[in-house]
Design a protein around this motif. Structure first.
Motif, mmCIF file in Angstrom:
data_model
loop_
_atom_site.group_PDB
_atom_site.id
_atom_site.type_symbol
_atom_site.label_atom_id
_atom_site.label_comp_id
_atom_site.label_asym_id
_atom_site.label_seq_id
_atom_site.Cartn_x
_atom_site.Cartn_y
_atom_site.Cartn_z
ATOM 1 N N TRP A 69 -42.843 -71.252 -9.024
ATOM 2 C CA TRP A 69 -41.611 -70.479 -8.974
ATOM 3 C C TRP A 69 -40.943 -70.575 -7.609
ATOM 4 O O TRP A 69 -39.713 -70.652 -7.515
ATOM 5 N N PHE A 70 -41.730 -70.579 -6.552
ATOM 6 C CA PHE A 70 -41.151 -70.593 -5.210
ATOM 7 C C PHE A 70 -40.845 -72.002 -4.706
ATOM 8 O O PHE A 70 -40.358 -72.154 -3.587
ATOM 9 N N SER A 71 -41.119 -73.002 -5.511
ATOM 10 C CA SER A 71 -40.858 -74.376 -5.078
ATOM 11 C C SER A 71 -39.376 -74.643 -4.832
ATOM 12 O O SER A 71 -39.019 -75.520 -4.044
ATOM 13 N N THR A 72 -38.518 -73.901 -5.500
ATOM 14 C CA THR A 72 -37.063 -74.081 -5.318
ATOM 15 C C THR A 72 -36.503 -73.194 -4.213
ATOM 16 O O THR A 72 -35.298 -73.247 -3.937
ATOM 17 N N VAL A 73 -37.344 -72.375 -3.603
ATOM 18 C CA VAL A 73 -36.899 -71.460 -2.552
ATOM 19 C C VAL A 73 -37.245 -72.059 -1.194
ATOM 20 O O VAL A 73 -38.403 -72.418 -0.959
ATOM 21 N N PRO A 74 -36.307 -72.193 -0.277
ATOM 22 C CA PRO A 74 -36.606 -72.730 1.054
ATOM 23 C C PRO A 74 -37.717 -71.940 1.748
ATOM 24 O O PRO A 74 -37.825 -70.722 1.578
ATOM 25 N N VAL A 75 -38.536 -72.652 2.525
ATOM 26 C CA VAL A 75 -39.683 -72.015 3.183
ATOM 27 C C VAL A 75 -39.244 -70.864 4.073
ATOM 28 O O VAL A 75 -39.892 -69.800 4.095
ATOM 29 N N GLU A 76 -38.155 -71.022 4.803
ATOM 30 C CA GLU A 76 -37.699 -69.949 5.681
ATOM 31 C C GLU A 76 -37.323 -68.700 4.873
ATOM 32 O O GLU A 76 -37.591 -67.565 5.298
ATOM 33 N N ALA A 77 -36.731 -68.890 3.701
ATOM 34 C CA ALA A 77 -36.390 -67.750 2.844
ATOM 35 C C ALA A 77 -37.660 -67.070 2.331
ATOM 36 O O ALA A 77 -37.711 -65.838 2.215
ATOM 37 N N ARG A 78 -38.692 -67.849 2.027
ATOM 38 C CA ARG A 78 -39.960 -67.268 1.575
ATOM 39 C C ARG A 78 -40.553 -66.374 2.663
ATOM 40 O O ARG A 78 -41.089 -65.292 2.376
ATOM 41 N N ARG A 79 -40.480 -66.844 3.903
ATOM 42 C CA ARG A 79 -41.035 -66.052 5.014
ATOM 43 C C ARG A 79 -40.242 -64.767 5.228
ATOM 44 O O ARG A 79 -40.821 -63.717 5.527
ATOM 45 N N GLU A 80 -38.928 -64.853 5.088
ATOM 46 C CA GLU A 80 -38.117 -63.649 5.200
ATOM 47 C C GLU A 80 -38.427 -62.673 4.068
ATOM 48 O O GLU A 80 -38.454 -61.457 4.267
ATOM 49 N N LEU A 81 -38.658 -63.217 2.888
ATOM 50 C CA LEU A 81 -38.996 -62.369 1.746
ATOM 51 C C LEU A 81 -40.335 -61.678 1.968
ATOM 52 O O LEU A 81 -40.485 -60.497 1.633
ATOM 53 N N TYR A 82 -41.285 -62.402 2.559
ATOM 54 C CA TYR A 82 -42.585 -61.776 2.836
ATOM 55 C C TYR A 82 -42.411 -60.603 3.799
ATOM 56 O O TYR A 82 -43.025 -59.543 3.611
ATOM 57 N N LYS A 83 -41.582 -60.768 4.829
ATOM 58 C CA LYS A 83 -41.347 -59.668 5.767
ATOM 59 C C LYS A 83 -40.783 -58.448 5.034
ATOM 60 O O LYS A 83 -41.120 -57.305 5.363
ATOM 61 N N LEU A 84 -39.937 -58.707 4.051
ATOM 62 C CA LEU A 84 -39.312 -57.618 3.300
ATOM 63 C C LEU A 84 -40.334 -56.835 2.481
ATOM 64 O O LEU A 84 -40.204 -55.617 2.309
ATOM 65 N N TYR A 85 -41.352 -57.551 1.990
ATOM 66 C CA TYR A 85 -42.355 -56.913 1.124
ATOM 67 C C TYR A 85 -43.732 -56.823 1.786
ATOM 68 O O TYR A 85 -44.699 -56.428 1.122
ATOM 69 N N GLU A 86 -43.822 -57.142 3.066
ATOM 70 C CA GLU A 86 -45.114 -57.112 3.757
ATOM 71 C C GLU A 86 -45.804 -55.750 3.689
ATOM 72 O O GLU A 86 -47.026 -55.683 3.503
ATOM 73 N N PRO A 87 -45.077 -54.625 3.842
ATOM 74 C CA PRO A 87 -45.777 -53.338 3.739
ATOM 75 C C PRO A 87 -46.537 -53.179 2.420
ATOM 76 O O PRO A 87 -47.662 -52.669 2.415
#
Length: 415
Positions: free
Chosen positions: A381-399
């Motif tokens: 699913w995340f193969s179409t999402v740029p790596v930098e966007a994935r990292r930003e998304l992780y920060k959003l849901y890290e808690p």
């Protein structure tokens, strides 16, 4: 002499009038106590031992202390169990339980102990929550506020069942439909031919998510006024509180599949059209979901992630509950949950929880036969999402990852 006698008559009449006023006042207070108490439908009549005599004091009776006493007489802190001890008996306990609790079998006595690993699992999850809430390296909005500071509108996911002393914080896309069904059965808020519905799967889906079927914390203000927050805290102290969570990224995939890959007119108009205009090169997207699907148009998963990361999104409105972070829905640093279930271990956790609540002979957790989103699909699913966007998304849901013990998805973030 006549004046003195007249004065004594006035004194006696005045005293009688004051006594009458006091009687009327206390009678009204008693009525208001009954009115403001949470309505609890009658359950099985269980004999209670007479309360111990307490020494009288000059303290003025308090309405708030009456609420505490009302709840205390039914529950022990955090268990949802009756305070009356069961007398020891060497005879068949199951039969004795049936005799004690006819006509309703609300409290089940188990003959086999709960597996030690299940108890340890819950202890570890609760301990992790406490540690993460005290850990300064885990930072998110609202973490350090008090329960009193939580706005009323943010308490709408806490469902209360006063019959059994349960509070459930529901998280969309984490089996919440079935847990809401169970709460309806336990609270007996749905009748069929005048009899409470006992089969969770017989409850129509539209009623499951109808807010009128559930008594949530945000409704306390309308019923209890200025005493609402105090009563919430009393119930949080005395009732058994639980929630179910899942891997945050898998939950997002599930939300996308359910709301944007299926025909959903409401979500298409509220969210999909916005995504298509902003990120899908569709300045005038189709007016309806049927028109859009007929020509093969719907936002991609990558568009959905862009929408979540776009600062403009939350400026317009808070995240929808289907992708809002769990820490924002359930306030785990303000509420000490007694049970934390994971969707990944749903069947074992559900059995453990219902047994802990002593309602497993009243209701069973429905087994889902639907095509569930699997963790193994994340990379695809995340193969179409740029790596930098994935990292930003992780920060959003890290808690959520750290609060509930989910590993950082390195294989997604470091490709």
């Amino acid at each position: 002499m006549g004046t003195s006698r007249l004065f004594r008559i006035f004194v006696v009449l005045g005293s009688a009038f004051m006594i009458l006023l006091i009687i009327i006042y206390w009678d009204d207070v008693g009525v208001s106590h009954l009115y403001l108490h949470t309505p609890v439908s009658p359950g099985p009549k269980i004999p209670h031992a007479p309360p111990p005599q307490r020494p009288q004091t000059s303290r003025t009776p308090s309405f708030l202390s009456d609420i505490d006493a009302f709840v205390n007489q039914f529950l022990e802190p955090g268990t949802g169990e009756p305070t009356d001890p069961v007398p020891p008996d060497t005879s068949n306990q199951s039969e004795k339980a049936e005799e004690r609790y006819i006509p309703r079998r609300e409290w089940k006595i188990h003959l086999t102990p709960l597996a030690a690993e299940l108890r340890e699992r819950q202890e570890q999850r609760r301990r992790l929550l406490q540690e993460m809430c005290a850990n300064d390296s885990v930072v998110f909005p609202g973490k350090n506020r008090s329960f009193d500071d939580i706005p009323n509108k943010e308490l709408d996911h806490l469902i209360v069942d006063d019959r059994h002393g349960i509070i459930y914080c529901y998280v969309p896309k984490v089996a919440c439909s079935n847990w809401k069904r169970i709460m309806i059965v336990l609270s007996e808020s749905m009748l069929r031919d005048g009899v409470p519905q006992r089969d969770p799967l017989a409850i129509p889906r539209d009623l499951v998510h109808n807010s009128s079927m559930h008594f949530t914390f945000n409704k306390f203000w309308k019923r209890y006024g200025k005493f609402a927050k105090h009563l919430m805290k009393v119930k949080l102290k005395k009732y058994t509180k639980f929630l179910f969570v899942r891997d945050p990224f898998v939950r997002l995939i599930s939300a996308y599949r359910n709301k944007f890959e299926l025909r959903n007119e409401d979500f298409y108009r509220r969210f999909a059209q916005v995504m298509l205009r902003r990120y899908g090169n569709q300045p005038t997207p189709p007016a309806s979901v049927d028109e859009a699907f007929s020509v093969g148009i719907h936002p991609s998963f990558s568009h959905f992630i862009q929408y979540l990361l776009d600062p403009q999104t939350e400026k317009e409105m808070p995240f929808n509950e289907h992708w809002r972070q769990v820490y924002r829905l359930c306030h785990p640093c303000q509420i000490q949950y007694d049970f934390v279930g994971h969707l990944e271990t749903a069947e074992e956790d559900a059995e453990h929880l219902l047994r802990q609540l002593r309602v497993d002979n009243v209701v069973e957790f429905p087994t889902s036969h639907r095509n569930l989103t699997a963790s193994s699909w994340e990379a695809d699913w995340f193969s179409t999402v740029p790596v930098e966007a994935r990292r930003e998304l992780y920060k959003l849901y890290e808690p959520d990852f750290r609060l509930f013990g989910y590993d950082r998805p390195e294989w997604i973030l470091n490709e």
